[in-house]
Scaffold this active site. Sequence first.
Site, mmCIF file in Angstrom:
data_model
loop_
_atom_site.group_PDB
_atom_site.id
_atom_site.type_symbol
_atom_site.label_atom_id
_atom_site.label_comp_id
_atom_site.label_asym_id
_atom_site.label_seq_id
_atom_site.Cartn_x
_atom_site.Cartn_y
_atom_site.Cartn_z
ATOM 1 C CG HIS B 265 -1.837 1.135 1.355
ATOM 2 N ND1 HIS B 265 -3.151 1.093 0.927
ATOM 3 C CD2 HIS B 265 -1.654 2.395 1.841
ATOM 4 C CE1 HIS B 265 -3.724 2.275 1.150
ATOM 5 N NE2 HIS B 265 -2.829 3.083 1.710
ATOM 6 C CD GLU B 266 1.680 3.540 3.645
ATOM 7 O OE1 GLU B 266 1.844 4.614 3.039
ATOM 8 O OE2 GLU B 266 0.654 3.285 4.319
ATOM 9 C CG HIS B 269 0.207 6.229 -0.570
ATOM 10 N ND1 HIS B 269 -0.801 7.007 -1.082
ATOM 11 C CD2 HIS B 269 -0.363 5.481 0.420
ATOM 12 C CE1 HIS B 269 -1.937 6.755 -0.430
ATOM 13 N NE2 HIS B 269 -1.696 5.834 0.479
ATOM 14 C CD GLU B 295 -5.838 5.446 0.409
ATOM 15 O OE1 GLU B 295 -5.868 4.427 1.123
ATOM 16 O OE2 GLU B 295 -5.001 6.371 0.582
#
Lengths: 500, 500
Positions: B265-266, B269, B295
């Site tokens: 997830h990070e 980003h 997101e």
Amino acid sequence: MTVAGTSNTAGAFDALMAHERTTFALGQVAGRLGWDQETMMPRGAADQRSEEMAAMESVLHARRTDPRIADWLEAVDTAALDDTGRAQLRHIRRNFDRARKLPADLAQELARLTSRAQGQWAEARAAEDVASFLPVLARIVALKREEAAALAAGGDPYDALLDDYEPGAKAADLEAMFTALRGPLVALRAACLAQPAPKGLTGLFDEAAQMQLTDKLARAFGYDFSIGRLDKAVHPFSSGSGRDVRITTRTNPVDPFNCFYSTIHEVGHACYEQGIDAAYALTPLGQGVSMGVHESQSRIYENQIGRSRAFTGWLYGQMRAAFGDFGIADEDAFYAAVNRLHNGFIRTEADEVQYNLHVLLRFDLERALIAGDLAVADLEAAWNDRFLADFGFAVDKPSHGCLQDVHWSVGLFGYFPTYSLGNVYAGCLHQAMRAALPGLDAQLAQGDTSGATGWLRETVQRHGGLYTPREVIARASGMAPSEAPLLAYLKDKFSALYAL
Amino acid sequence: MTVAGTSNTAGAFDALMAHERTTFALGQVAGRLGWDQETMMPRGAADQRSEEMAAMESVLHARRTDPRIADWLEAVDTAALDDTGRAQLRHIRRNFDRARKLPADLAQELARLTSRAQGQWAEARAAEDVASFLPVLARIVALKREEAAALAAGGDPYDALLDDYEPGAKAADLEAMFTALRGPLVALRAACLAQPAPKGLTGLFDEAAQMQLTDKLARAFGYDFSIGRLDKAVHPFSSGSGRDVRITTRTNPVDPFNCFYSTIHEVGHACYEQGIDAAYALTPLGQGVSMGVHESQSRIYENQIGRSRAFTGWLYGQMRAAFGDFGIADEDAFYAAVNRLHNGFIRTEADEVQYNLHVLLRFDLERALIAGDLAVADLEAAWNDRFLADFGFAVDKPSHGCLQDVHWSVGLFGYFPTYSLGNVYAGCLHQAMRAALPGLDAQLAQGDTSGATGWLRETVQRHGGLYTPREVIARASGMAPSEAPLLAYLKDKFSALYAL
């Protein structure tokens, strides 16, 4: 921040201090960027980082030359302030004067030039190619001479540069002090090296175990990890003031002393910053008062305490526990190994006797460069001649000679003498500390430095910038600073070690 | 920085961009202080750090509201600029307008209040004591309502807050989209949970091995370690733009998926930030255009790619190699374990089906708080009623209910909906990506995400702030953003997984 009116003393002083507080907080941020760069920053971030640093510098420069400072300074009634307030004002006035004297264009050109020059110096050093670095160095010297002239405003140009690192110091005074050191140190060096050399360390020392023991050493010397941290970096350094003072070290499997003693050295710097009265945090008084006083702390931790017979006795036991039998028979042999002299080219690897000879060489050469008495083209020959005269053997390559230190490539002229001044200060402090603490060796033999570090915190560290550098040393040691105690200490210690 | 004259377009634009460049560089510095605080900062440095952050914020605020920006903006001839220049100007104008509308006193009071409130929230959560936090939250809501009114200037107050995170978005549009999601998601959730639950993970997973595999996952998804780094922190996050984008993760011996999927997830980003056209670095275009688009990247990396049948097949092999037999028989069982639904209270631990239900709950409650339709005193009851309605079981304690998220305690109102908007955007992008990359599953089955991440970089990431959030998603996915693709994807995926 609310800017108080400048029509009354209290308002002007409060406004000034609020301005300073923000400036010092931003200075801490800029300093931590430097720490990050050496420890954490990803390689590819370097270009962006230099833009970030330049942005911080432009903000700091604007704040340091803010014309409101002049108004506030004028409005303050100095007589109405207490000692602390007057000391703050002394720093603020001095910093403002220096910041305003330096033309912004010159400062920017120097920043740009030296940020590139550091890499060019590293390349030249790796290639053993002095010639490729000379044009860069010539440009730096030319700009530093301009800077010196702007700051000196008619006074001595070298003193103006020196003043940046050692406020109030004069090269002529240092020269007298250093001249008194040089002859005896050259003689002491020769006498020691004429004797049989003590056994040094051999073999390999596990690097993880080095890091564990170096962490223990930092704690033993009172470094507070709740407001600091220890990381590895290419070069050991201490960074930050107040409640966030970080240090770095490095390991080398064949040279654990490098790790241990560079850590103790940086712990000395860091404990100075951590030990300053918390009421001074983020103000001009809230940081070490000069590089010389800073170095007095790092050197007394490293040498007079860390390389003492008593403390090395304890360290020997620690190293035996960490590494097993490493071929040094007992505490006396270990003490001799720690303090062993050898013929070397490199300042940062030098023992207590030879270290100052390296510094004095640089002091004389850089004064000549700034005075215009030595051309950059003649620097290498001048270095090599002087080295031969003091050390008795010839420089074999530039990385062992005039290319060994980073300082000049980043524009640090006037910085080198503070190393030896720090040693002189450490000599004075050590003499007074021994008189004040008769049981010191018994403590050190147990690895307990709290008596020594407590005395230093009380007499030197907590004051931060409250007194001038000479004042703080004089108050702590009860004497006008002089090279005599350092010389006496070195002669005693090394005469005994080498049976002179 | 030389400020060019403002009498001609090029000069004014150049001066504006030079000003922005320094501001954005300082913004990066402030952001890195935040990273340092969560990863490296010594515990005892917290108070000094808050002064440092406040100093940076005051500098940034002064730069963002600098009256010269108004003069420069007026002097620029927009028609003479290219698309990039006009996009820069759009951001500069918007940022300046917002910065000027917010009263400095209000911003400072909010900053002070929320920096304390985060700790008070953490204490209240630990003590399961809603009542102790209500007065603080009431004050925050009151100030955010003031802020919203100031920014809205007659428009919808909640929209004014939302606009900070998702420029141009309107709550009414989001509400329509979310209403269309809620019913089908509640039904899909109930249908899945009525089926037999797939086997989940049991046992312990070595944390060092988790870190090794998570490092490999970050590389597999294209995270560039030469301009980034991965550290452990209490909460996973991504920090920074341009050439220094750092991520954090955490490990839990019983839950390796938490480590792996929060890292992915990070990385989503971070890859967005790393993937922006380097020409935009340190300008308004040089960062992700909105939290929703951000997101969309983190969620498509994590879910549509990372939790796909093809990719989990590869991950299963990696986990077998790292941990041996961990009680999951084959790739299909592993895929089911990765995507397993269970009754849970916590948003951040929710699967793809239930996640948006958690967000929609917060969106409705925070709009009511800002509108003044819900009193803070009634928040807990409103939360618990809504949770029971959507999830079918009752909240058992505040840390599982209205005290679970940090957002409101730090003043983040208008932020929550961007999580679900990001999922909606990810649904649109995924549909288009699948159409563009017919061989995608074959690549993912080999752990090769380069086709997917390359498509996202080309269609979304490289543009940075060049287009509006809706524009960039519409251009990339070839459709006006809609919840339909996300719903279709979830129904397909979970109908197959749960044999509905």
